[in-house]
Design a protein around this motif. Structure first.
Motif, mmCIF file in Angstrom:
data_model
loop_
_atom_site.group_PDB
_atom_site.id
_atom_site.type_symbol
_atom_site.label_atom_id
_atom_site.label_comp_id
_atom_site.label_asym_id
_atom_site.label_seq_id
_atom_site.Cartn_x
_atom_site.Cartn_y
_atom_site.Cartn_z
ATOM 1 N N ILE A 71 0.334 -1.315 0.277
ATOM 2 C CA ILE A 71 0.237 0.228 0.447
ATOM 3 C C ILE A 71 0.777 1.447 0.024
ATOM 4 C CG2 ILE A 71 -1.433 1.036 1.288
ATOM 5 C CD1 ILE A 71 -2.797 -0.786 2.563
ATOM 6 N N ILE A 72 1.646 1.297 0.864
ATOM 7 C CA ILE A 72 2.973 2.209 1.270
ATOM 8 C C ILE A 72 3.494 2.798 -0.302
ATOM 9 C CG2 ILE A 72 5.116 3.047 2.352
ATOM 10 C CD1 ILE A 72 4.167 1.611 4.622
ATOM 11 N N ILE A 73 3.875 2.045 -1.166
ATOM 12 C CA ILE A 73 5.105 1.706 -2.469
ATOM 13 C C ILE A 73 3.663 2.194 -3.719
ATOM 14 C CG2 ILE A 73 5.567 0.192 -3.835
ATOM 15 C CD1 ILE A 73 6.708 -1.813 -2.666
ATOM 16 N N ILE A 74 2.514 1.344 -3.157
ATOM 17 C CA ILE A 74 0.942 1.959 -4.252
ATOM 18 C C ILE A 74 1.346 3.595 -4.557
ATOM 19 C CG2 ILE A 74 -1.281 1.630 -5.427
ATOM 20 C CD1 ILE A 74 -0.523 -1.331 -5.347
ATOM 21 N N ASN A 75 0.794 4.333 -3.641
ATOM 22 C CA ASN A 75 0.420 5.135 -3.105
ATOM 23 C C ASN A 75 1.738 6.274 -3.179
ATOM 24 O OD1 ASN A 75 -1.402 6.881 -1.910
ATOM 25 N ND2 ASN A 75 -0.116 7.502 0.034
ATOM 26 N N ALA A 76 2.981 5.651 -2.644
ATOM 27 C CA ALA A 76 4.175 6.468 -3.040
ATOM 28 C C ALA A 76 4.618 6.337 -4.120
ATOM 29 C CB ALA A 76 5.746 5.987 -2.531
ATOM 30 N N SER A 77 3.322 5.406 -5.745
ATOM 31 C CA SER A 77 3.993 5.298 -6.995
ATOM 32 C C SER A 77 2.723 6.489 -7.854
ATOM 33 C CB SER A 77 4.241 4.310 -7.234
ATOM 34 O OG SER A 77 4.611 2.994 -7.210
ATOM 35 N N LEU A 78 1.692 6.353 -7.088
ATOM 36 C CA LEU A 78 0.794 7.516 -7.592
ATOM 37 C C LEU A 78 1.644 8.996 -7.326
ATOM 38 C CD1 LEU A 78 -2.995 5.261 -6.020
ATOM 39 C CD2 LEU A 78 -1.835 5.769 -8.471
ATOM 40 N N ASN A 79 1.627 9.236 -5.933
ATOM 41 C CA ASN A 79 2.142 11.001 -5.970
ATOM 42 C C ASN A 79 3.143 11.397 -6.985
ATOM 43 O OD1 ASN A 79 0.525 12.115 -3.808
ATOM 44 N ND2 ASN A 79 0.503 9.955 -3.304
ATOM 45 N N ALA A 80 3.746 10.003 -7.700
ATOM 46 C CA ALA A 80 4.590 11.165 -7.777
ATOM 47 C C ALA A 80 4.798 10.645 -9.376
ATOM 48 C CB ALA A 80 6.102 9.428 -8.548
ATOM 49 N N LYS A 81 4.839 10.012 -9.744
ATOM 50 C CA LYS A 81 3.571 10.120 -11.866
ATOM 51 C C LYS A 81 2.739 11.822 -11.842
ATOM 52 C CE LYS A 81 -1.098 8.960 -11.893
ATOM 53 N NZ LYS A 81 -2.169 8.536 -12.459
ATOM 54 N N LYS A 82 1.971 12.463 -10.373
ATOM 55 C CA LYS A 82 1.716 13.744 -10.933
ATOM 56 C C LYS A 82 2.700 14.686 -10.828
ATOM 57 C CE LYS A 82 -1.998 12.170 -6.989
ATOM 58 N NZ LYS A 82 -2.607 12.725 -6.166
ATOM 59 N N ARG A 83 4.255 14.283 -10.795
ATOM 60 C CA ARG A 83 5.259 15.097 -10.957
ATOM 61 C C ARG A 83 5.462 15.936 -12.184
ATOM 62 N NH1 ARG A 83 3.532 14.748 -6.586
ATOM 63 N NH2 ARG A 83 4.527 15.487 -4.823
ATOM 64 N N ASN A 84 4.793 14.280 -12.924
ATOM 65 C CA ASN A 84 4.405 14.441 -14.922
ATOM 66 C C ASN A 84 4.112 14.548 -15.109
ATOM 67 O OD1 ASN A 84 6.313 14.704 -17.918
ATOM 68 N ND2 ASN A 84 8.473 14.647 -16.750
ATOM 69 N N GLY A 85 3.413 14.430 -16.004
ATOM 70 C CA GLY A 85 1.882 15.069 -16.840
ATOM 71 C C GLY A 85 2.480 13.990 -18.329
ATOM 72 N N HIS A 86 3.194 14.607 -18.344
ATOM 73 C CA HIS A 86 3.878 13.511 -19.967
ATOM 74 C C HIS A 86 3.850 12.386 -20.652
ATOM 75 C CE1 HIS A 86 4.571 18.153 -20.965
ATOM 76 N NE2 HIS A 86 3.630 18.143 -22.018
ATOM 77 N N LEU A 87 3.832 11.736 -18.980
ATOM 78 C CA LEU A 87 4.331 10.120 -19.023
ATOM 79 C C LEU A 87 2.799 9.419 -19.007
ATOM 80 C CD1 LEU A 87 6.973 10.539 -16.381
ATOM 81 C CD2 LEU A 87 7.318 10.235 -19.087
ATOM 82 N N LYS A 88 2.320 8.856 -19.853
ATOM 83 C CA LYS A 88 1.205 8.127 -20.270
ATOM 84 C C LYS A 88 2.064 6.837 -19.356
ATOM 85 C CE LYS A 88 0.270 9.353 -24.429
ATOM 86 N NZ LYS A 88 0.581 8.800 -26.123
#
Length: 252
Positions: A71-88
């Motif tokens: 859960i910790i890893i998934i939540n961190a991944s969701l937040n990290a991806k928000k830093r760049n909207g160009h990455l599909k």
């Protein structure tokens, strides 16, 4: 040592939040609403997590420990991806990078005997690793986005001369990795001199011998250097390819 932190003291300590609110209001920063929301969210989240961890620690179940770590890893991944909207594929790239850094780092710590596979150690350390990897990866993503825009012409010229996408992007990739790793390295340089980190300060505050607290903090420093390095490298080398299409053409 008994810590004198009760509901009344916490309520009175909340006055400190007013400092941020007053500064935001007087300087017209527009953060007043965000500060209030962040405080309430932090309180709710920490209370829920506190009771959840209390249950997990008491049960001491391997599957619950792994589930909490996931859960910790998934939540961190969701937040990290928000830093760049160009990455599909931002979430999957972040998930691979953060999971790899967490698993490898914790694996080394367990094999070395520094920690044991029990929830009271695995869950907090997983949180520290995933959090720092998330921040480092977020910095890598922002750096990639900025550099690909700033150096677009240079990349196009390299591609026109027959360079592969890796060769055309290598300068940007390396600079992005440096950007992601820099805060952790700078923190390691000044730890104990400029700042007393959270884990060390918390242990000392709780009455642990400072020498023992220092040993734990040294372990944490090694751990975070490893985690941010692994996370930054994996995320950046996977993410830069998202700036090209299947014909190896730059799409930014």
């Amino acid at each position: 040592m008994n810590l004198a932190v009760n509901n009344l003291s916490l309520t009175l300590a909340a006055v400190l939040v007013l400092v941020s609110i007053v500064i935001s209001y007087k300087e017209k920063l527009g953060f007043t609403k965000d500060i209030l929301i962040s405080v309430f969210r932090a309180i709710i989240q920490l209370v829920i997590v506190g009771y959840l961890l209390k249950y997990i620690f008491q049960v001491n179940n391997v599957f619950l420990t792994l589930a909490m770590t996931a859960i910790i890893i998934i939540n961190a991944s969701l937040n990290a991806k928000k830093r760049n909207g160009h990455l599909k594929k931002g979430f999957w790239i972040s998930l691979i990078a953060i999971a790899s850094s967490t698993i490898i780092t914790i694996g080394v710590l367990i094999l070395s005997g520094a920690i044991r596979f029990i929830p009271s150690q695995i869950v907090p350390i997983s949180g520290m690793i995933a959090s720092n990897s998330m921040i480092a990866i977020g910095l890598c993503y922002r750096s990639l986005d900025r550099l690909f825009h700033d150096q677009r012409q240079a990349v196009l010229e390299k591609l026109a001369l027959g360079a592969s996408i890796k060769l055309a992007s290598i300068t940007i990739v390396k600079e992005s990795i440096r950007t992601g790793m820099a805060p952790t390295i700078d923190s390691a340089k000044t730890v104990g001199i400029v700042s007393l980190p959270g884990m060390m300060s918390g242990l000392i505050f709780a009455g642990v011998d400072p020498v023992h607290a220092i040993k734990y903090q040294i372990m944490v420093t090694f751990m975070l250097l490893s985690a941010t390095s692994i996370g930054s490298v994996i995320a950046t080398y996977l993410a830069y390819k998202e700036y090209y299409n299947e014909r190896k053409q730059l799409i930014v």
